[in-house]
Design a protein around this motif. Structure first.
Motif, PDB file in Angstrom:
ATOM      1  N   GLY A  35       0.733  -1.356   0.180  1.00 58.26           N
ATOM      2  CA  GLY A  35      -0.036   0.095  -0.027  1.00 58.26           C
ATOM      3  C   GLY A  35       0.926   1.162   0.002  1.00 58.26           C
ATOM      4  N   ALA A  36       0.297   2.352   0.483  1.00 58.03           N
ATOM      5  CA  ALA A  36       1.062   3.464   0.752  1.00 58.03           C
ATOM      6  C   ALA A  36       2.354   3.646   1.431  1.00 58.03           C
ATOM      7  CB  ALA A  36       0.201   4.395   1.308  1.00 58.03           C
ATOM      8  N   HIS A  37       3.537   4.410   1.093  1.00 56.78           N
ATOM      9  CA  HIS A  37       4.891   4.086   1.670  1.00 56.78           C
ATOM     10  C   HIS A  37       5.366   5.284   1.705  1.00 56.78           C
ATOM     11  CE1 HIS A  37       6.556   3.457  -2.155  1.00 56.78           C
ATOM     12  NE2 HIS A  37       5.622   2.462  -2.482  1.00 56.78           N
ATOM     13  N   ALA A  38       6.415   5.653   2.329  1.00 59.03           N
ATOM     14  CA  ALA A  38       7.104   6.595   2.348  1.00 59.03           C
ATOM     15  C   ALA A  38       8.000   7.145   1.249  1.00 59.03           C
ATOM     16  CB  ALA A  38       8.241   6.748   3.539  1.00 59.03           C
ATOM     17  N   GLY A  39       8.249   6.186   0.260  1.00 58.99           N
ATOM     18  CA  GLY A  39       9.075   6.518  -0.763  1.00 58.99           C
ATOM     19  C   GLY A  39       8.208   6.543  -2.393  1.00 58.99           C
TER      20      GLY A  39
END
Length: 286
Positions: A209-213
């Motif tokens: 899912g959504a991530h920091a990269g």
């Protein structure tokens, strides 16, 4: 191991400027019988400095005897012809600096959302990536950049090799750069590389899912203690961008931590790559 030419020259210039302190450049250069522009070019790394001139400058700056050997060593390294010098005309200056830093790094952590990391690319995959570059204008430039990318991979067999952690988005395994046959062979190369000592290849699955990269691909390079602080490098359409402040680097290191928490294990990643490779092989059989 000697540091690459461009970085050593920059380090030397910055150190000489620091040592000059509040003294005016015109006063120091006049005392040595130099033009002020000569001193400025040395401090800004636009030109090198001979042994004799360095000794005279260090005397003029009242540099302690015990500190001079280190500066002489930097000057010597700055005069060494870097292995990538023949390729410099085909790449922008920031990339040249990136190659220097990569050669010096003892640890490299890279996150790649779009393509296979350059250090693992096959010749044909790399060519397909380079050919669509926004700043490519001729066949000769393509050839020289391809040769440089392949030469960079010598870092994998350096003694000692750097510690490498490469994180790729699962989408990289599906993007058919160069066509499905090229991608299949590229995945085989990745599987082989994943068994190298000191190299960890991790896959970030779609399910993460959504991530920091999400915003950009990037890498963090770390160096021997006491030499330089970590550096972040990211690639854009018009060249690479460096981030060097402690605050900036921390943001990217935190992003890597987030990515690591979401990746598959090294063994699971190898399995996913192998399954994708097998599906491409089956497709080629028909």
């Amino acid at each position: 191991m000697a540091r690459p030419t461009s970085t050593a020259r920059r380090e030397l210039g910055a150190e000489l400027r620091r040592l000059r302190g509040d003294r005016r450049g015109v006063d120091v250069s006049s005392a040595l019988g130099w033009s002020e522009s000569k001193l400025s070019r040395i401090e800004t790394a636009h030109t090198g400095i001979s042994e004799a001139d360095l000794d005279r400058l260090l005397t003029a700056l009242d540099v302690r005897v015990e500190d001079r050997d280190r500066l002489r060593d930097l000057a010597h390294r700055s005069r060494v012809r870097a292995w990538w010098t023949p390729y410099r005309s085909s790449v922008p200056d920031p990339y040249d600096e990136y190659v220097a830093l990569e050669a010096e790094a003892i640890a490299i952590c890279e996150w790649e959302a779009q393509i296979v990391p350059g250090l693992l690319q096959t010749d044909e995959y790399a060519r397909a990536v380079i050919e669509v570059g926004a700043d490519i204008g001729d066949t000769e430039t393509i050839q020289r950049r391809l040769a440089l990318r392949m030469a960079r991979q010598a870092v994998l067999t350096r003694d000692p090799p750097p510690s490498l952690q490469l994180i790729v988005d699962e989408a990289v395994l599906y993007r058919e750069v160069g066509g499905h046959d090229v991608l299949c062979r590229q995945l085989t190369r990745m599987l082989d590389a994943s068994h190298r000592p000191g190299l960890e290849l991790l896959v970030l699955p779609f399910s993460a899912g959504a991530h920091a990269g999400q915003i950009e691909s990037f890498m963090v390079l770390e160096f021997e203690e006491g030499t330089r602080s970590p550096v972040v490098h990211s690639e854009g359409l018009t060249g690479g961008l460096f981030r060097v402040t402690a605050e900036e680097v921390e943001v990217y290191q935190d992003a890597l931590d987030d990515l690591r928490e979401r990746t598959l294990s090294a063994e699971q990643s190898r399995t996913v790559i192998a399954e994708r490779e097998e599906s491409l092989r089956c497709r080629s059989a028909f």
